[in-house]
Design a protein around this motif. Structure first.
Motif, PDB file in Angstrom:
ATOM      1  N   ARG A   1       0.838  -1.190   0.000  1.00 13.25           N
ATOM      2  CA  ARG A   1       0.000   0.000   0.000  1.00 13.25           C
ATOM      3  C   ARG A   1       0.874   1.242   0.000  1.00 13.25           C
ATOM      4  O   ARG A   1       1.976   1.259   0.553  1.00 13.25           O
ATOM      5  N   THR A   2       0.363   2.275  -0.604  1.00 11.53           N
ATOM      6  CA  THR A   2       1.056   3.558  -0.597  1.00 11.53           C
ATOM      7  C   THR A   2       0.899   4.203   0.784  1.00 11.53           C
ATOM      8  O   THR A   2       0.149   3.708   1.635  1.00 11.53           O
ATOM      9  N   ASP A   3       1.577   5.324   0.988  1.00 11.84           N
ATOM     10  CA  ASP A   3       1.457   6.034   2.258  1.00 11.84           C
ATOM     11  C   ASP A   3       0.015   6.466   2.503  1.00 11.84           C
ATOM     12  O   ASP A   3      -0.415   6.602   3.655  1.00 11.84           O
ATOM     13  N   GLY A   4      -0.715   6.623   1.422  1.00 11.54           N
ATOM     14  CA  GLY A   4      -2.121   7.013   1.562  1.00 11.54           C
ATOM     15  C   GLY A   4      -3.060   5.826   1.713  1.00 11.54           C
ATOM     16  O   GLY A   4      -4.286   5.999   1.727  1.00 11.54           O
ATOM     17  N   GLY A   5      -2.506   4.638   1.787  1.00  9.40           N
ATOM     18  CA  GLY A   5      -3.316   3.457   2.000  1.00  9.40           C
ATOM     19  C   GLY A   5      -3.872   2.817   0.744  1.00  9.40           C
ATOM     20  O   GLY A   5      -4.677   1.878   0.812  1.00  9.40           O
ATOM     21  N   ARG A   6      -3.446   3.263  -0.411  1.00 12.55           N
ATOM     22  CA  ARG A   6      -3.948   2.695  -1.675  1.00 12.55           C
ATOM     23  C   ARG A   6      -3.050   1.522  -2.091  1.00 12.55           C
ATOM     24  O   ARG A   6      -1.818   1.602  -2.007  1.00 12.55           O
ATOM     25  N   ARG A   7      -3.714   0.465  -2.538  1.00 10.07           N
ATOM     26  CA  ARG A   7      -2.956  -0.728  -2.942  1.00 10.07           C
ATOM     27  C   ARG A   7      -2.222  -0.465  -4.257  1.00 10.07           C
ATOM     28  O   ARG A   7      -2.735   0.229  -5.137  1.00 10.07           O
ATOM     29  N   TYR A   8      -1.040  -1.054  -4.367  1.00 10.50           N
ATOM     30  CA  TYR A   8      -0.268  -0.847  -5.586  1.00 10.50           C
ATOM     31  C   TYR A   8       0.321  -2.171  -6.087  1.00 10.50           C
ATOM     32  O   TYR A   8       0.413  -3.154  -5.360  1.00 10.50           O
ATOM     33  N   TYR A   9       0.719  -2.147  -7.359  1.00 12.09           N
ATOM     34  CA  TYR A   9       1.391  -3.264  -8.013  1.00 12.09           C
ATOM     35  C   TYR A   9       2.763  -2.801  -8.471  1.00 12.09           C
ATOM     36  O   TYR A   9       2.994  -1.606  -8.684  1.00 12.09           O
ATOM     37  N   THR A  10       3.662  -3.755  -8.673  1.00 11.01           N
ATOM     38  CA  THR A  10       5.009  -3.457  -9.148  1.00 11.01           C
ATOM     39  C   THR A  10       5.218  -3.976 -10.568  1.00 11.01           C
ATOM     40  O   THR A  10       4.347  -4.643 -11.138  1.00 11.01           O
ATOM     41  N   LYS A  11       6.393  -3.679 -11.110  1.00 17.17           N
ATOM     42  CA  LYS A  11       6.748  -4.191 -12.442  1.00 17.17           C
ATOM     43  C   LYS A  11       6.721  -5.720 -12.455  1.00 17.17           C
ATOM     44  O   LYS A  11       6.300  -6.336 -13.438  1.00 17.17           O
ATOM     45  N   GLU A  12       7.148  -6.341 -11.359  1.00 21.09           N
ATOM     46  CA  GLU A  12       7.128  -7.799 -11.270  1.00 21.09           C
ATOM     47  C   GLU A  12       5.688  -8.322 -11.292  1.00 21.09           C
ATOM     48  O   GLU A  12       5.405  -9.379 -11.862  1.00 21.09           O
ATOM     49  N   ASP A  13       4.771  -7.579 -10.662  1.00 19.67           N
ATOM     50  CA  ASP A  13       3.363  -7.977 -10.688  1.00 19.67           C
ATOM     51  C   ASP A  13       2.809  -7.913 -12.114  1.00 19.67           C
ATOM     52  O   ASP A  13       2.000  -8.743 -12.522  1.00 19.67           O
ATOM     53  N   MET A  14       3.270  -6.914 -12.861  1.00 21.60           N
ATOM     54  CA  MET A  14       2.813  -6.800 -14.242  1.00 21.60           C
ATOM     55  C   MET A  14       3.279  -8.009 -15.056  1.00 21.60           C
ATOM     56  O   MET A  14       2.518  -8.543 -15.882  1.00 21.60           O
ATOM     57  N   LEU A  15       4.510  -8.463 -14.824  1.00 21.80           N
ATOM     58  CA  LEU A  15       4.989  -9.663 -15.516  1.00 21.80           C
ATOM     59  C   LEU A  15       4.149 -10.879 -15.144  1.00 21.80           C
ATOM     60  O   LEU A  15       3.854 -11.734 -15.984  1.00 21.80           O
ATOM     61  N   CYS A  16       3.755 -10.948 -13.885  1.00 24.05           N
ATOM     62  CA  CYS A  16       2.904 -12.041 -13.437  1.00 24.05           C
ATOM     63  C   CYS A  16       1.547 -11.963 -14.119  1.00 24.05           C
ATOM     64  O   CYS A  16       0.999 -12.970 -14.568  1.00 24.05           O
ATOM     65  N   LEU A  17       1.002 -10.747 -14.218  1.00 25.65           N
ATOM     66  CA  LEU A  17      -0.296 -10.563 -14.872  1.00 25.65           C
ATOM     67  C   LEU A  17      -0.218 -10.940 -16.349  1.00 25.65           C
ATOM     68  O   LEU A  17      -1.151 -11.531 -16.901  1.00 25.65           O
ATOM     69  N   GLU A  18       0.882 -10.617 -17.000  1.00 26.13           N
ATOM     70  CA  GLU A  18       1.039 -10.977 -18.407  1.00 26.13           C
ATOM     71  C   GLU A  18       1.028 -12.494 -18.581  1.00 26.13           C
ATOM     72  O   GLU A  18       0.486 -13.017 -19.570  1.00 26.13           O
ATOM     73  N   GLN A  19       1.616 -13.208 -17.655  1.00 22.20           N
ATOM     74  CA  GLN A  19       1.544 -14.670 -17.700  1.00 22.20           C
ATOM     75  C   GLN A  19       0.104 -15.146 -17.568  1.00 22.20           C
ATOM     76  O   GLN A  19      -0.349 -16.030 -18.308  1.00 22.20           O
ATOM     77  N   ILE A  20      -0.614 -14.567 -16.613  1.00 21.88           N
ATOM     78  CA  ILE A  20      -2.017 -14.946 -16.391  1.00 21.88           C
ATOM     79  C   ILE A  20      -2.834 -14.703 -17.655  1.00 21.88           C
ATOM     80  O   ILE A  20      -3.610 -15.558 -18.095  1.00 21.88           O
ATOM     81  N   MET A  21      -2.651 -13.534 -18.256  1.00 22.78           N
ATOM     82  CA  MET A  21      -3.398 -13.185 -19.473  1.00 22.78           C
ATOM     83  C   MET A  21      -3.075 -14.133 -20.608  1.00 22.78           C
ATOM     84  O   MET A  21      -3.949 -14.541 -21.376  1.00 22.78           O
ATOM     85  N   PHE A  22      -1.803 -14.503 -20.713  1.00 21.99           N
ATOM     86  CA  PHE A  22      -1.392 -15.414 -21.780  1.00 21.99           C
ATOM     87  C   PHE A  22      -2.081 -16.765 -21.633  1.00 21.99           C
ATOM     88  O   PHE A  22      -2.698 -17.267 -22.580  1.00 21.99           O
TER      89      PHE A  22
END
Length: 278
Positions: free
Chosen positions: A38-59
């Motif tokens: 989470r960010t300092d404001g409490g919002r959830r975030y993703y990283t570049k590594e998460d994006m690579l994981c998502l690309e695998q899921i989408m594939f």
């Protein structure tokens, strides 16, 4: 988290990948793609590594895998050293999909060739080959034991694209030969002669008329028992009709021409047809 690392809020990741926010929330809830923090404001975030994981899921999702199956395949937070292997595995899956499509297209072409010639193809036989060919493709030839010299020669001749093009062309011709033979067509029929010309063309393309390449090609043909099952069955079913058609094709060349002498010499060297030209 290093302040220099790129992070994506859920809406940003959705916009960048085309996946809906609701889908990302679902993946987070089931643990398939949890947010990184989470960010300092409490919002959830993703990283570049998460994006690579998502690309695998989408594939894998695009290929029809269930989320449970995808869960077992996805490498979470992949390291750089793992990414190349992931891409290789995805490439293999896609090539298999392409091969399945080519097998079906080749079968359709075989049907249409027989029908255009006014013959009734054996539907049961061809659909059987479609099922068999889907269990056999060019990647399976990686298990075939090539000699070092054969590997060298084939490597010199084929880049990956050319290898796939040759393989698809060969299967189209072989399937057409099966369809024509089972529909009762004579090897000397003009349609069969077009097929013979196409077959002889790919033989000369892969061997380039070179004696050593011709011998190597003949060796592979003679070692059919070691071929992947689908391709072996297809060649066994088509070889006789191809032999007879090519023999007639070569005999029809003018016997006093240089072309005939050259073709006959190459034909005799190949030893891939059942009989020599008289």
């Amino acid at each position: 988290m290093d302040g220099t690392d790129k992070i994506f809020l859920i809406g940003e990741l959705a916009a960048a990948t085309g996946v809906t926010v609701r889908t990302l929330q679902h993946y987070d809830n089931i643990g398939l793609l949890p947010t990184s923090g989470r960010t300092d404001g409490g919002r959830r975030y993703y990283t570049k590594e998460d994006m690579l994981c998502l690309e695998q899921i989408m594939f894998y999702k695009s290929l029809g895998f269930s989320l449970q199956e995808i869960r077992d395949k996805v490498v979470k937070r992949p390291k750089l050293s793992q990414i190349d292997q992931i891409l290789h595995e995805q490439e293999v899956v896609l090539y298999r999909k392409i091969e399945d499509a080519h097998a079906s297209i080749a079968s359709i072409e075989a049907f249409r060739t027989a029908i255009a010639a006014g013959n009734d193809p054996s539907w049961q036989l061809i659909t059987g080959f479609i099922r068999t060919l889907r269990n056999s493709n060019l990647l399976d030839w990686g298990q075939y034991t090539f000699s070092d010299r054969l590997k060298e020669m084939l490597g010199e001749h084929f880049a990956k694209k050319e290898a796939f093009d040759f393989y698809h062309t060969w299967r189209v011709i072989a399937l057409k030969a099966v369809a024509l033979a089972k529909s009762g067509m004579a090897p000397e029929d003009p349609v069969a002669q077009e097929l013979a010309e196409a077959w002889w063309k790919i033989v000369l393309e892969v061997t380039e008329g070179d004696d050593e390449r011709i011998h190597a090609f003949a060796q592979i043909q003679g070692d059919r028992a070691s071929w992947p099952e689908g391709d072996r069955d297809l060649m066994d079913a088509s070889q006789s009709f191809i032999d007879l058609s090519v023999k007639h094709y070569l005999k029809s060349r003018p016997k006093d021409s240089k072309e005939y002498s050259s073709l006959k010499r190459k034909y005799d060297k190949c030893q891939i047809l059942s009989e020599e030209i008289p």
